[in-house]
Design a protein around this motif. Sequence first.
Motif, mmCIF file in Angstrom:
data_model
loop_
_atom_site.group_PDB
_atom_site.id
_atom_site.type_symbol
_atom_site.label_atom_id
_atom_site.label_comp_id
_atom_site.label_asym_id
_atom_site.label_seq_id
_atom_site.Cartn_x
_atom_site.Cartn_y
_atom_site.Cartn_z
ATOM 1 N N THR A 168 16.803 32.088 36.203
ATOM 2 C CA THR A 168 17.781 31.031 36.450
ATOM 3 C C THR A 168 17.074 29.700 36.278
ATOM 4 O O THR A 168 16.041 29.463 36.904
ATOM 5 C CB THR A 168 18.349 31.133 37.880
ATOM 6 N N VAL A 169 17.616 28.849 35.411
ATOM 7 C CA VAL A 169 17.057 27.516 35.198
ATOM 8 C C VAL A 169 17.606 26.599 36.281
ATOM 9 O O VAL A 169 18.809 26.543 36.514
ATOM 10 C CB VAL A 169 17.429 26.987 33.796
ATOM 11 N N TYR A 170 16.705 25.864 36.969
ATOM 12 C CA TYR A 170 17.163 24.981 38.032
ATOM 13 C C TYR A 170 16.817 23.510 37.789
ATOM 14 O O TYR A 170 17.257 22.646 38.527
ATOM 15 C CB TYR A 170 16.631 25.429 39.402
ATOM 16 N N ASP A 171 16.061 23.215 36.755
ATOM 17 C CA ASP A 171 15.762 21.822 36.446
ATOM 18 C C ASP A 171 15.366 21.728 34.984
ATOM 19 O O ASP A 171 14.647 22.589 34.473
ATOM 20 C CB ASP A 171 14.614 21.306 37.330
ATOM 21 N N MET B 255 11.941 23.412 30.965
ATOM 22 C CA MET B 255 12.872 24.026 31.911
ATOM 23 C C MET B 255 12.103 24.694 33.037
ATOM 24 O O MET B 255 11.254 25.543 32.792
ATOM 25 C CB MET B 255 13.744 25.043 31.193
ATOM 26 N N LYS B 256 12.409 24.289 34.259
ATOM 27 C CA LYS B 256 11.855 24.973 35.418
ATOM 28 C C LYS B 256 12.817 26.106 35.765
ATOM 29 O O LYS B 256 14.042 25.928 35.738
ATOM 30 C CB LYS B 256 11.702 24.001 36.578
ATOM 31 N N PHE B 257 12.253 27.259 36.076
ATOM 32 C CA PHE B 257 13.098 28.419 36.302
ATOM 33 C C PHE B 257 12.513 29.309 37.388
ATOM 34 O O PHE B 257 11.350 29.181 37.753
ATOM 35 C CB PHE B 257 13.277 29.220 35.011
ATOM 36 N N LYS B 258 13.336 30.210 37.879
ATOM 37 C CA LYS B 258 12.867 31.229 38.827
ATOM 38 C C LYS B 258 13.304 32.588 38.325
ATOM 39 O O LYS B 258 14.344 32.738 37.678
ATOM 40 C CB LYS B 258 13.406 30.975 40.232
ATOM 41 N N ASN C 84 14.683 36.355 38.674
ATOM 42 C CA ASN C 84 15.625 37.138 39.486
ATOM 43 C C ASN C 84 15.302 38.611 39.235
ATOM 44 O O ASN C 84 15.573 39.131 38.178
ATOM 45 C CB ASN C 84 17.076 36.873 39.051
#
Length: 89
Positions: free
Chosen positions: A50-53, A83-86, A88
């Motif tokens: 998930t991209v959050y920034d 792209m900052k992401f986490k 899942n």
Amino acid sequence: MYVYNPVDIDESRLVTNSDIVKERLVFDAEITGECWYLDGVRVELVGSITVYDIVEKTIEYTPIRVGDPDFLKPNGKLETYLMKFKWNF
């Protein structure tokens, strides 16, 4: 976004990033790190992210080739995105 990893690759049918850069096949290959597989490949799902920034950055370049005029900027500048992401899992 879903992330996949190619498996059971025939390395002899791989065009490496260094070959793409050296032969100037794609003007931004040094930035993207892309490589090409010349045959179809089987992939396995690694996970999703998930991209959050998103941070936009403009870089200047000298085009090696003239490409799609809608993609290449006539002023020699190209917008890139960090792209900052986490993950899942």
